[in-house]
Design a protein around this motif. Structure first.
Motif, PDB file in Angstrom:
ATOM      1  N   ASN A  18      -9.756  -2.659  -8.456  1.00 35.11           N
ATOM      2  CA  ASN A  18      -8.002  -2.344  -7.744  1.00 35.11           C
ATOM      3  C   ASN A  18      -7.908  -0.904  -8.258  1.00 35.11           C
ATOM      4  N   GLU A  19      -8.322  -0.616  -9.397  1.00 32.63           N
ATOM      5  CA  GLU A  19      -7.772   0.620  -9.237  1.00 32.63           C
ATOM      6  C   GLU A  19      -8.128   1.939  -8.741  1.00 32.63           C
ATOM      7  N   SER A  20      -9.410   1.428  -8.042  1.00 32.71           N
ATOM      8  CA  SER A  20     -10.108   2.992  -7.053  1.00 32.71           C
ATOM      9  C   SER A  20      -8.152   2.476  -5.496  1.00 32.71           C
ATOM     10  N   PHE A  21      -7.539   3.119  -5.314  1.00 32.74           N
ATOM     11  CA  PHE A  21      -6.858   3.615  -4.109  1.00 32.74           C
ATOM     12  C   PHE A  21      -7.083   3.431  -2.669  1.00 32.74           C
ATOM     13  N   SER A  22      -8.517   4.669  -2.319  1.00 29.93           N
ATOM     14  CA  SER A  22      -8.829   4.992  -2.050  1.00 29.93           C
ATOM     15  C   SER A  22     -10.100   3.502  -1.077  1.00 29.93           C
ATOM     16  N   ARG A  23     -10.016   2.382  -1.864  1.00 25.35           N
ATOM     17  CA  ARG A  23     -10.813   1.470  -1.567  1.00 25.35           C
ATOM     18  C   ARG A  23     -10.035   0.601  -1.023  1.00 25.35           C
ATOM     19  N   VAL A  24      -8.531   0.782  -1.777  1.00 29.05           N
ATOM     20  CA  VAL A  24      -7.783  -0.164  -0.880  1.00 29.05           C
ATOM     21  C   VAL A  24      -7.011   0.668   0.367  1.00 29.05           C
ATOM     22  N   ALA A  25      -7.160   1.550   0.748  1.00 25.03           N
ATOM     23  CA  ALA A  25      -6.453   2.335   1.681  1.00 25.03           C
ATOM     24  C   ALA A  25      -7.586   1.697   2.370  1.00 25.03           C
ATOM     25  N   ASP A  26      -8.796   1.854   2.210  1.00 21.36           N
ATOM     26  CA  ASP A  26      -9.845   1.565   2.556  1.00 21.36           C
ATOM     27  C   ASP A  26     -10.332  -0.291   3.658  1.00 21.36           C
ATOM     28  N   LEU A  80       0.573  -0.970   0.291  1.00 20.70           N
ATOM     29  CA  LEU A  80       0.199  -0.052  -0.294  1.00 20.70           C
ATOM     30  C   LEU A  80       0.860   0.719   0.491  1.00 20.70           C
ATOM     31  N   GLN A  81       1.897   0.792   0.937  1.00 18.60           N
ATOM     32  CA  GLN A  81       2.765   1.966   1.051  1.00 18.60           C
ATOM     33  C   GLN A  81       3.379   2.737  -0.602  1.00 18.60           C
ATOM     34  N   LYS A  82       3.745   1.437  -0.808  1.00 15.45           N
ATOM     35  CA  LYS A  82       4.134   1.912  -2.245  1.00 15.45           C
ATOM     36  C   LYS A  82       3.642   2.102  -3.470  1.00 15.45           C
ATOM     37  N   GLY A  83       2.473   1.989  -3.215  1.00 20.10           N
ATOM     38  CA  GLY A  83       1.560   2.303  -4.290  1.00 20.10           C
ATOM     39  C   GLY A  83       1.211   1.461  -5.053  1.00 20.10           C
ATOM     40  N   ASP A  84       1.571  -0.353  -5.004  1.00 16.96           N
ATOM     41  CA  ASP A  84       1.732  -1.300  -5.598  1.00 16.96           C
ATOM     42  C   ASP A  84      -0.171  -2.109  -5.608  1.00 16.96           C
ATOM     43  N   ILE A  85      -0.747  -1.499  -6.225  1.00 17.27           N
ATOM     44  CA  ILE A  85      -2.086  -2.285  -5.709  1.00 17.27           C
ATOM     45  C   ILE A  85      -1.651  -3.604  -6.279  1.00 17.27           C
ATOM     46  N   ARG A  86      -1.626  -3.688  -8.114  1.00 19.49           N
ATOM     47  CA  ARG A  86      -1.129  -5.454  -8.302  1.00 19.49           C
ATOM     48  C   ARG A  86      -0.904  -5.979  -6.520  1.00 19.49           C
ATOM     49  N   GLN A  87       0.023  -5.983  -6.654  1.00 23.87           N
ATOM     50  CA  GLN A  87       0.780  -6.250  -5.306  1.00 23.87           C
ATOM     51  C   GLN A  87      -0.401  -6.472  -4.204  1.00 23.87           C
ATOM     52  N   TYR A  88      -0.695  -5.614  -3.990  1.00 24.90           N
ATOM     53  CA  TYR A  88      -1.838  -5.162  -2.095  1.00 24.90           C
ATOM     54  C   TYR A  88      -2.904  -6.539  -3.082  1.00 24.90           C
ATOM     55  N   THR A  89      -3.120  -6.224  -4.386  1.00 19.26           N
ATOM     56  CA  THR A  89      -4.377  -7.808  -4.335  1.00 19.26           C
ATOM     57  C   THR A  89      -3.754  -8.896  -4.283  1.00 19.26           C
ATOM     58  N   GLU A  90      -2.821  -8.937  -4.688  1.00 23.63           N
ATOM     59  CA  GLU A  90      -2.559 -10.624  -4.886  1.00 23.63           C
ATOM     60  C   GLU A  90      -1.923 -11.020  -3.572  1.00 23.63           C
ATOM     61  N   LEU A  91      -1.255  -9.929  -2.054  1.00 27.06           N
ATOM     62  CA  LEU A  91      -1.228 -10.262  -1.246  1.00 27.06           C
ATOM     63  C   LEU A  91      -2.578 -10.286  -0.819  1.00 27.06           C
ATOM     64  N   HIS A 135      -7.962  -3.870   7.833  1.00 27.91           N
ATOM     65  CA  HIS A 135      -7.008  -5.078   8.005  1.00 27.91           C
ATOM     66  C   HIS A 135      -7.108  -5.488   9.117  1.00 27.91           C
ATOM     67  N   GLU A 136      -6.360  -3.998   9.507  1.00 24.24           N
ATOM     68  CA  GLU A 136      -5.928  -3.555  11.429  1.00 24.24           C
ATOM     69  C   GLU A 136      -6.660  -3.805  11.885  1.00 24.24           C
ATOM     70  N   GLN A 137      -8.170  -3.872  11.749  1.00 23.18           N
ATOM     71  CA  GLN A 137      -9.007  -4.089  12.910  1.00 23.18           C
ATOM     72  C   GLN A 137      -9.111  -5.774  13.051  1.00 23.18           C
ATOM     73  N   ILE A 138      -9.416  -6.281  11.832  1.00 25.06           N
ATOM     74  CA  ILE A 138      -9.340  -7.991  11.612  1.00 25.06           C
ATOM     75  C   ILE A 138      -8.344  -8.561  12.493  1.00 25.06           C
ATOM     76  N   MET A 139      -6.773  -7.849  12.149  1.00 23.12           N
ATOM     77  CA  MET A 139      -5.784  -8.641  13.068  1.00 23.12           C
ATOM     78  C   MET A 139      -5.636  -7.754  14.632  1.00 23.12           C
ATOM     79  N   ILE A 140      -6.534  -7.043  15.139  1.00 20.05           N
ATOM     80  CA  ILE A 140      -6.441  -6.892  16.217  1.00 20.05           C
ATOM     81  C   ILE A 140      -7.234  -7.761  16.862  1.00 20.05           C
TER      82      ILE A 140
END
Length: 276
Positions: A216-224, A169-180, A229-234
Protein backbone atom coordinates in the motif's frame (compact mmCIF):
# COMPACT_ATOMS: atom_id res chain seq x y z
CA UNK A 1 -36.54 2.26 9.96
CA UNK A 2 -32.88 3.20 9.46
CA UNK A 3 -30.10 0.79 8.56
CA UNK A 4 -28.75 0.33 12.13
CA UNK A 5 -32.25 -0.42 13.44
CA UNK A 6 -32.86 -2.98 10.72
CA UNK A 7 -29.54 -4.62 11.49
CA UNK A 8 -30.33 -4.72 15.20
CA UNK A 9 -33.81 -6.17 14.68
CA UNK A 10 -32.99 -8.71 11.98
CA UNK A 11 -29.35 -9.53 12.74
CA UNK A 12 -28.39 -8.77 16.33
CA UNK A 13 -25.13 -10.67 15.86
CA UNK A 14 -23.75 -7.89 13.68
CA UNK A 15 -25.35 -4.96 15.46
CA UNK A 16 -22.72 -4.84 18.18
CA UNK A 17 -19.98 -4.66 15.57
CA UNK A 18 -21.87 -1.99 13.63
CA UNK A 19 -22.30 0.02 16.84
CA UNK A 20 -18.58 -0.21 17.59
CA UNK A 21 -17.70 0.90 14.06
CA UNK A 22 -19.76 4.04 14.53
CA UNK A 23 -18.12 4.64 17.90
CA UNK A 24 -14.63 4.20 16.48
CA UNK A 25 -15.35 6.49 13.55
CA UNK A 26 -16.54 9.14 16.04
CA UNK A 27 -13.36 8.64 18.04
CA UNK A 28 -15.22 7.30 21.09
CA UNK A 29 -13.19 4.08 21.37
CA UNK A 30 -9.54 3.99 22.31
CA UNK A 31 -7.10 1.65 20.60
CA UNK A 32 -5.96 -1.23 22.75
CA UNK A 33 -2.97 -3.56 22.71
CA UNK A 34 -3.52 -7.02 21.18
CA UNK A 35 -2.94 -8.93 24.41
CA UNK A 36 -6.14 -10.92 24.40
CA UNK A 37 -8.01 -7.78 23.34
CA UNK A 38 -9.01 -6.53 19.93
CA UNK A 39 -7.19 -3.56 18.49
CA UNK A 40 -9.77 -0.99 17.47
CA UNK A 41 -8.40 0.71 14.39
CA UNK A 42 -10.64 3.00 12.37
CA UNK A 43 -12.59 0.28 10.55
CA UNK A 44 -13.71 2.59 7.74
CA UNK A 45 -16.84 0.70 6.84
CA UNK A 46 -15.47 -2.80 7.29
CA UNK A 47 -18.79 -4.10 8.55
CA UNK A 48 -20.79 -2.71 5.66
CA UNK A 49 -19.31 -5.56 3.60
CA UNK A 50 -20.65 -8.03 6.15
CA UNK A 51 -24.15 -6.67 6.52
CA UNK A 52 -24.82 -5.78 2.89
CA UNK A 53 -26.68 -9.06 2.39
CA UNK A 54 -29.55 -8.97 4.88
CA UNK A 55 -30.45 -12.57 4.02
CA UNK A 56 -27.36 -13.99 5.75
CA UNK A 57 -28.08 -16.42 8.58
CA UNK A 58 -26.80 -15.75 12.08
CA UNK A 59 -23.97 -18.25 11.53
CA UNK A 60 -23.02 -16.70 8.19
CA UNK A 61 -23.04 -13.22 9.70
CA UNK A 62 -20.84 -14.37 12.54
CA UNK A 63 -18.34 -16.08 10.24
CA UNK A 64 -18.27 -13.07 7.91
CA UNK A 65 -17.90 -10.62 10.80
CA UNK A 66 -15.00 -12.53 12.35
CA UNK A 67 -13.33 -12.96 8.98
CA UNK A 68 -13.53 -9.22 8.37
CA UNK A 69 -11.95 -8.48 11.75
CA UNK A 70 -9.01 -10.71 10.79
CA UNK A 71 -8.68 -9.34 7.27
CA UNK A 72 -8.72 -5.74 8.53
CA UNK A 73 -6.20 -6.50 11.28
CA UNK A 74 -8.55 -5.72 14.16
CA UNK A 75 -7.81 -9.24 15.33
CA UNK A 76 -4.04 -9.17 14.98
CA UNK A 77 -1.68 -11.79 13.60
CA UNK A 78 -0.96 -14.44 16.23
CA UNK A 79 -3.43 -12.94 18.70
CA UNK A 80 -5.32 -15.19 21.10
CA UNK A 81 -9.04 -14.95 20.36
CA UNK A 82 -10.85 -13.01 23.12
CA UNK A 83 -13.96 -15.20 23.18
CA UNK A 84 -15.81 -13.36 25.95
CA UNK A 85 -15.31 -10.00 24.25
CA UNK A 86 -16.40 -11.36 20.88
CA UNK A 87 -19.49 -13.00 22.38
CA UNK A 88 -20.49 -9.67 23.84
CA UNK A 89 -19.70 -7.79 20.66
CA UNK A 90 -21.72 -10.10 18.43
CA UNK A 91 -24.45 -10.89 20.96
CA UNK A 92 -23.93 -14.66 20.88
CA UNK A 93 -22.94 -17.45 23.27
CA UNK A 94 -19.66 -19.35 23.08
CA UNK A 95 -21.18 -22.29 21.18
CA UNK A 96 -22.02 -20.42 17.93
CA UNK A 97 -18.81 -18.41 18.27
CA UNK A 98 -16.72 -21.59 18.42
CA UNK A 99 -18.60 -23.06 15.46
CA UNK A 100 -17.70 -19.95 13.47
CA UNK A 101 -14.07 -20.22 14.59
CA UNK A 102 -13.99 -23.79 13.25
CA UNK A 103 -15.04 -22.50 9.84
CA UNK A 104 -12.29 -19.89 9.88
CA UNK A 105 -9.88 -22.59 11.02
CA UNK A 106 -10.75 -24.64 7.96
CA UNK A 107 -10.14 -21.53 5.83
CA UNK A 108 -6.68 -21.04 7.33
CA UNK A 109 -7.44 -17.81 9.19
CA UNK A 110 -7.53 -19.35 12.67
CA UNK A 111 -5.54 -21.99 14.50
CA UNK A 112 -7.62 -24.02 16.96
CA UNK A 113 -5.47 -25.23 19.86
CA UNK A 114 -6.99 -27.85 22.20
CA UNK A 115 -7.32 -26.55 25.77
CA UNK A 116 -5.47 -23.36 24.89
CA UNK A 117 -8.00 -21.46 22.80
CA UNK A 118 -7.83 -20.28 19.21
CA UNK A 119 -5.39 -17.76 17.78
CA UNK A 120 -5.35 -15.77 14.56
CA UNK A 121 -3.09 -17.61 12.14
CA UNK A 122 0.22 -15.71 12.17
CA UNK A 123 1.09 -13.84 9.03
CA UNK A 124 3.78 -15.80 7.24
CA UNK A 125 5.60 -14.14 4.34
CA UNK A 126 6.38 -17.66 3.13
CA UNK A 127 2.69 -18.09 2.30
CA UNK A 128 2.69 -15.26 -0.23
CA UNK A 129 4.28 -17.11 -3.14
CA UNK A 130 2.18 -20.31 -2.83
CA UNK A 131 -1.03 -18.28 -2.67
CA UNK A 132 -0.06 -16.23 -5.71
CA UNK A 133 0.93 -19.36 -7.63
CA UNK A 134 -2.57 -20.77 -7.24
CA UNK A 135 -4.14 -17.38 -7.84
CA UNK A 136 -2.13 -17.03 -11.04
CA UNK A 137 -3.76 -20.17 -12.44
CA UNK A 138 -7.18 -18.75 -11.58
CA UNK A 139 -6.26 -15.39 -13.13
CA UNK A 140 -5.49 -17.19 -16.40
CA UNK A 141 -8.82 -19.01 -16.31
CA UNK A 142 -10.63 -15.76 -15.54
CA UNK A 143 -8.90 -14.08 -18.47
CA UNK A 144 -9.75 -16.85 -20.92
CA UNK A 145 -13.38 -17.01 -19.78
CA UNK A 146 -14.09 -13.31 -19.19
CA UNK A 147 -12.89 -12.28 -22.63
CA UNK A 148 -15.39 -14.66 -24.23
CA UNK A 149 -18.33 -14.14 -21.87
CA UNK A 150 -18.21 -10.41 -21.08
CA UNK A 151 -21.23 -8.44 -22.20
CA UNK A 152 -21.54 -4.69 -22.65
CA UNK A 153 -22.74 -4.20 -19.06
CA UNK A 154 -19.67 -6.04 -17.78
CA UNK A 155 -17.36 -3.88 -19.87
CA UNK A 156 -19.10 -0.70 -18.68
CA UNK A 157 -18.85 -1.75 -15.04
CA UNK A 158 -15.15 -2.56 -15.38
CA UNK A 159 -14.51 0.71 -17.19
CA UNK A 160 -16.21 2.65 -14.41
CA UNK A 161 -14.08 0.94 -11.76
CA UNK A 162 -10.96 1.61 -13.82
CA UNK A 163 -11.81 5.32 -13.98
CA UNK A 164 -12.28 5.39 -10.21
CA UNK A 165 -8.90 3.72 -9.77
CA UNK A 166 -7.33 6.43 -11.93
CA UNK A 167 -8.99 9.16 -9.88
CA UNK A 168 -7.75 7.61 -6.62
CA UNK A 169 -4.22 7.37 -8.03
CA UNK A 170 -4.33 10.99 -9.16
CA UNK A 171 -5.40 12.08 -5.66
CA UNK A 172 -2.69 9.96 -4.09
CA UNK A 173 -5.32 8.15 -2.03
CA UNK A 174 -3.62 4.78 -1.70
CA UNK A 175 -6.17 3.34 0.71
CA UNK A 176 -9.01 4.10 -1.68
CA UNK A 177 -6.98 2.72 -4.56
CA UNK A 178 -6.47 -0.53 -2.66
CA UNK A 179 -10.19 -0.87 -1.91
CA UNK A 180 -11.08 -0.17 -5.53
CA UNK A 181 -8.40 -2.56 -6.76
CA UNK A 182 -10.02 -5.32 -4.71
CA UNK A 183 -13.41 -4.42 -6.21
CA UNK A 184 -11.92 -4.35 -9.73
CA UNK A 185 -10.57 -7.88 -9.53
CA UNK A 186 -13.64 -9.18 -7.72
CA UNK A 187 -15.90 -7.79 -10.48
CA UNK A 188 -13.66 -9.26 -13.17
CA UNK A 189 -13.81 -12.68 -11.50
CA UNK A 190 -17.61 -12.54 -11.70
CA UNK A 191 -17.73 -12.10 -15.47
CA UNK A 192 -17.19 -15.82 -16.31
CA UNK A 193 -20.35 -16.55 -14.25
CA UNK A 194 -18.72 -19.58 -12.66
CA UNK A 195 -19.64 -19.73 -8.97
CA UNK A 196 -16.88 -22.19 -8.09
CA UNK A 197 -14.23 -20.08 -9.80
CA UNK A 198 -15.52 -16.92 -8.15
CA UNK A 199 -15.55 -18.44 -4.66
CA UNK A 200 -12.09 -19.97 -5.00
CA UNK A 201 -10.68 -16.70 -6.26
CA UNK A 202 -12.34 -14.66 -3.52
CA UNK A 203 -10.98 -16.98 -0.82
CA UNK A 204 -7.43 -16.40 -2.07
CA UNK A 205 -7.99 -12.66 -2.40
CA UNK A 206 -9.13 -12.47 1.21
CA UNK A 207 -6.00 -14.28 2.38
CA UNK A 208 -3.78 -11.93 0.42
CA UNK A 209 -5.72 -8.92 1.71
CA UNK A 210 -4.11 -9.42 5.13
CA UNK A 211 -0.78 -8.45 3.57
CA UNK A 212 -2.12 -5.43 1.69
CA UNK A 213 -0.31 -2.75 3.71
CA UNK A 214 3.04 -4.14 2.57
CA UNK A 215 2.55 -2.68 -0.89
CA UNK A 216 0.00 0.00 0.00
CA UNK A 217 2.75 2.41 0.94
CA UNK A 218 4.73 1.93 -2.25
CA UNK A 219 3.34 4.59 -4.55
CA UNK A 220 5.55 3.42 -7.41
CA UNK A 221 3.99 -0.05 -7.22
CA UNK A 222 0.50 1.45 -7.21
CA UNK A 223 1.36 3.49 -10.31
CA UNK A 224 2.73 0.38 -12.01
CA UNK A 225 -0.41 -1.52 -11.00
CA UNK A 226 -2.61 1.07 -12.69
CA UNK A 227 -0.55 0.90 -15.87
CA UNK A 228 -1.01 -2.88 -15.85
CA UNK A 229 -4.75 -2.37 -15.35
CA UNK A 230 -4.77 -0.19 -18.47
CA UNK A 231 -3.46 -3.13 -20.49
CA UNK A 232 -5.95 -5.49 -18.86
CA UNK A 233 -8.80 -3.20 -19.87
CA UNK A 234 -7.52 -2.97 -23.45
CA UNK A 235 -7.53 -6.76 -23.72
CA UNK A 236 -10.95 -7.05 -22.07
CA UNK A 237 -12.54 -4.47 -24.38
CA UNK A 238 -10.97 -6.24 -27.37
CA UNK A 239 -12.28 -9.56 -25.98
CA UNK A 240 -9.00 -11.35 -26.73
CA UNK A 241 -8.82 -14.38 -24.39
CA UNK A 242 -5.11 -15.22 -24.68
CA UNK A 243 -4.02 -11.60 -24.35
CA UNK A 244 -6.25 -10.96 -21.33
CA UNK A 245 -5.10 -14.18 -19.65
CA UNK A 246 -1.44 -13.29 -20.21
CA UNK A 247 -1.87 -9.77 -18.86
CA UNK A 248 -3.66 -10.99 -15.75
CA UNK A 249 -0.97 -13.60 -15.12
CA UNK A 250 1.74 -10.97 -15.53
CA UNK A 251 -0.06 -8.54 -13.22
CA UNK A 252 -0.42 -11.28 -10.61
CA UNK A 253 3.29 -12.18 -10.84
CA UNK A 254 4.40 -8.56 -10.49
CA UNK A 255 2.17 -8.03 -7.46
CA UNK A 256 3.54 -11.20 -5.91
CA UNK A 257 7.11 -10.06 -6.48
CA UNK A 258 6.43 -6.63 -4.96
CA UNK A 259 4.66 -8.11 -1.95
CA UNK A 260 7.37 -10.73 -1.36
CA UNK A 261 10.12 -8.09 -1.55
CA UNK A 262 8.24 -5.87 0.89
CA UNK A 263 7.64 -8.78 3.28
CA UNK A 264 11.37 -9.41 3.63
CA UNK A 265 11.80 -6.08 5.35
CA UNK A 266 8.60 -6.16 7.38
CA UNK A 267 9.57 -8.48 10.21
CA UNK A 268 9.94 -5.54 12.61
CA UNK A 269 6.73 -3.84 11.55
CA UNK A 270 4.40 -3.84 14.60
CA UNK A 271 1.36 -4.14 12.36
CA UNK A 272 2.36 -7.73 11.67
CA UNK A 273 1.90 -8.73 15.29
CA UNK A 274 3.33 -12.24 15.46
CA UNK A 275 5.01 -13.57 12.35
CA UNK A 276 5.36 -17.30 11.78
Amino acid sequence: MGLPERIRDRHPATFGLWHDVLAVNRGDTEARKPEGKMVNHNLDGAVEKVIANSEFTLHENLVAGLRQLVIDGVLASGQRIPEAELCQRFGVSRTPLREALKVLGAQGLMQLRPNRGAIVTPLDPGDILPIFEVKGALERLIGLSAAERANDMDIDAMSALHLELGAALQKGDIRQYTELNYAFHKRLSQIPRNAHLRQSYDDLQQRIWRYRFLVNESFSRVADSFAEHEQIMIALRARTPLDLAARLESHNARTCEAMTDAARGAAQDPRFGAIA
